[in-house]
Design a protein around this motif. Structure first.
Motif, PDB file in Angstrom:
ATOM      1  N   ARG A  28       0.833  -1.202   0.000  1.00  0.00           N
ATOM      2  CA  ARG A  28       0.000   0.000   0.000  1.00  0.00           C
ATOM      3  C   ARG A  28       0.869   1.253   0.000  1.00  0.00           C
ATOM      4  O   ARG A  28       1.893   1.329   0.665  1.00  0.00           O
ATOM      5  N   MET A  68      -4.164   3.508  -1.827  1.00  0.00           N
ATOM      6  CA  MET A  68      -5.432   3.398  -1.107  1.00  0.00           C
ATOM      7  C   MET A  68      -5.329   4.079   0.249  1.00  0.00           C
ATOM      8  O   MET A  68      -4.238   4.210   0.801  1.00  0.00           O
ATOM      9  N   ARG A  72      -8.909   1.559   4.412  1.00  0.00           N
ATOM     10  CA  ARG A  72      -9.190   0.506   3.426  1.00  0.00           C
ATOM     11  C   ARG A  72      -8.044  -0.497   3.377  1.00  0.00           C
ATOM     12  O   ARG A  72      -8.265  -1.705   3.204  1.00  0.00           O
ATOM     13  N   ALA A  73      -6.805  -0.010   3.530  1.00  0.00           N
ATOM     14  CA  ALA A  73      -5.646  -0.903   3.484  1.00  0.00           C
ATOM     15  C   ALA A  73      -5.713  -1.956   4.583  1.00  0.00           C
ATOM     16  O   ALA A  73      -5.336  -3.114   4.371  1.00  0.00           O
ATOM     17  N   THR A  75      -8.425  -3.252   5.811  1.00  0.00           N
ATOM     18  CA  THR A  75      -9.432  -4.218   5.354  1.00  0.00           C
ATOM     19  C   THR A  75      -8.853  -5.142   4.288  1.00  0.00           C
ATOM     20  O   THR A  75      -9.071  -6.367   4.317  1.00  0.00           O
ATOM     21  N   GLU A  76      -8.106  -4.562   3.356  1.00  0.00           N
ATOM     22  CA  GLU A  76      -7.498  -5.349   2.277  1.00  0.00           C
ATOM     23  C   GLU A  76      -6.433  -6.294   2.810  1.00  0.00           C
ATOM     24  O   GLU A  76      -6.291  -7.424   2.327  1.00  0.00           O
ATOM     25  N   ALA A  79      -8.161  -9.221   4.415  1.00  0.00           N
ATOM     26  CA  ALA A  79      -8.791 -10.090   3.415  1.00  0.00           C
ATOM     27  C   ALA A  79      -7.769 -10.824   2.548  1.00  0.00           C
ATOM     28  O   ALA A  79      -8.130 -11.752   1.821  1.00  0.00           O
ATOM     29  N   ARG A  81      -5.962  -9.318   0.192  1.00  0.00           N
ATOM     30  CA  ARG A  81      -5.866  -8.656  -1.114  1.00  0.00           C
ATOM     31  C   ARG A  81      -4.729  -7.641  -1.148  1.00  0.00           C
ATOM     32  O   ARG A  81      -4.476  -7.017  -2.167  1.00  0.00           O
ATOM     33  N   LEU A  82      -4.046  -7.503  -0.008  1.00  0.00           N
ATOM     34  CA  LEU A  82      -2.861  -6.655   0.112  1.00  0.00           C
ATOM     35  C   LEU A  82      -1.848  -7.418   0.943  1.00  0.00           C
ATOM     36  O   LEU A  82      -2.199  -8.014   1.962  1.00  0.00           O
ATOM     37  N   SER A 219       0.098  -9.547   5.526  1.00  0.00           N
ATOM     38  CA  SER A 219      -1.130 -10.322   5.621  1.00  0.00           C
ATOM     39  C   SER A 219      -0.827 -11.793   5.895  1.00  0.00           C
ATOM     40  O   SER A 219      -0.039 -12.421   5.185  1.00  0.00           O
TER      41      SER A 219
END
Length: 260
Positions: A28, A68, A72-73, A75-76, A79, A81-82, A219
């Motif tokens: 990010r 982003m 939001r980062a 959350t990503e 999930a 997605r990051l 993540s």
């Protein structure tokens, strides 16, 4: 027989391609000098950008940058997605979904305030804001340390805050006197206030909001603990050869001098 040999060759080729799959991680970024920023040339660079790019290169990996907001980062990252989120404070809820690299260097979060509101500037801490009428702006999804975390459980305190997903928006609100102060990283504030021409109107107060080290969060859905251990070992090697400090100093030295 030829078809069998051809199929075997194709399967072997696929296996080779899979084995040679490049190591690519997403990171990010947003406009947050000196940690990440877009130059006039269009190049995206900054302290966190250069550090991660250099560390991953030594590990045989590359990085893809995704722009982003911080909220939001998170959350990503949760999930999957990051892969990498720089500048994240270690918190129990975040440790549920993220590995954290060893903290090596950090800058403090300070309270910055408009000079016209100096009569009501807090002197010791954020708790003074509750009775002073001081209007504080904060970013959505950002953790500001233990005192703020404690105050955030006070509904009356939270109702006094002006929240935004963008710190740039908060500076503009401060300029227009819709709020009296903003919490920001010391180095980032120097850059942004100079860019906005606000360094004479907005000054740093005596209130240190947090002195915790923020670092790189990975993540758990896409990066395992062994990779983070390699990342830590590579960073340690860079500290020993001086290349880590050289990158940090490059961006600290470029920060505009604070106003007095």
């Amino acid at each position: 027989m030829q078809r069998i040999l051809l199929a075997a060759a194709l399967m072997a080729g696929c296996g080779l391609a899979l084995a040679a799959k490049p190591c690519l991680l997403t990171q990010r970024w947003n406009e947050d000098p000196p940690y990440s920023m877009r130059l006039a040339t269009g190049e995206i660079t900054g302290l966190n950008i250069e550090l991660v790019r250099t560390i991953l290169a030594r590990m045989g990996c590359q990085v893809q940058l995704l722009e982003m907001p911080f909220a939001r980062a998170l959350t990503e990252l949760e999930a999957g997605r990051l892969d990498i989120l720089p500048g994240a404070l270690r918190r129990p809820d975040r440790e549920a979904y993220a590995h954290f690299a060893i903290d090596r260097w950090h800058s403090r979060n300070m309270l910055f305030a408009h000079v016209d509101a100096k009569a009501i500037w807090p002197q010791q801490g954020l708790a003074e804001i509750r009775s002073s009428g001081f209007r504080l702006g904060v970013q959505l999804g950002v953790s500001y340390g233990p005192e703020y975390a404690s105050l955030s459980r006070d509904a009356s305190f939270m109702r006094t805050l002006e929240k935004s997903g963008s710190r740039r928006s908060l500076w503009q609100m401060l300029k227009l006197r819709r709020i009296d102060g903003v919490i920001a990283d010391e180095l980032t504030a120097r850059y942004e206030l100079a860019q906005l021409g606000l360094q004479d109107q907005v000054r740093v107060t005596e209130v240190v909001v947090s002195d915790e080290a923020s670092g790189f969060a990975f993540s758990k859905k896409t990066v395992d603990a062994a990779f983070v251990a390699r990342f830590n070992n590579t960073t340690e090697a860079m500290q020993k050869d001086g290349s880590y400090q050289a990158i940090v100093q490059k961006y600290i030295s470029a920060a505009p001098a604070p106003s007095h």
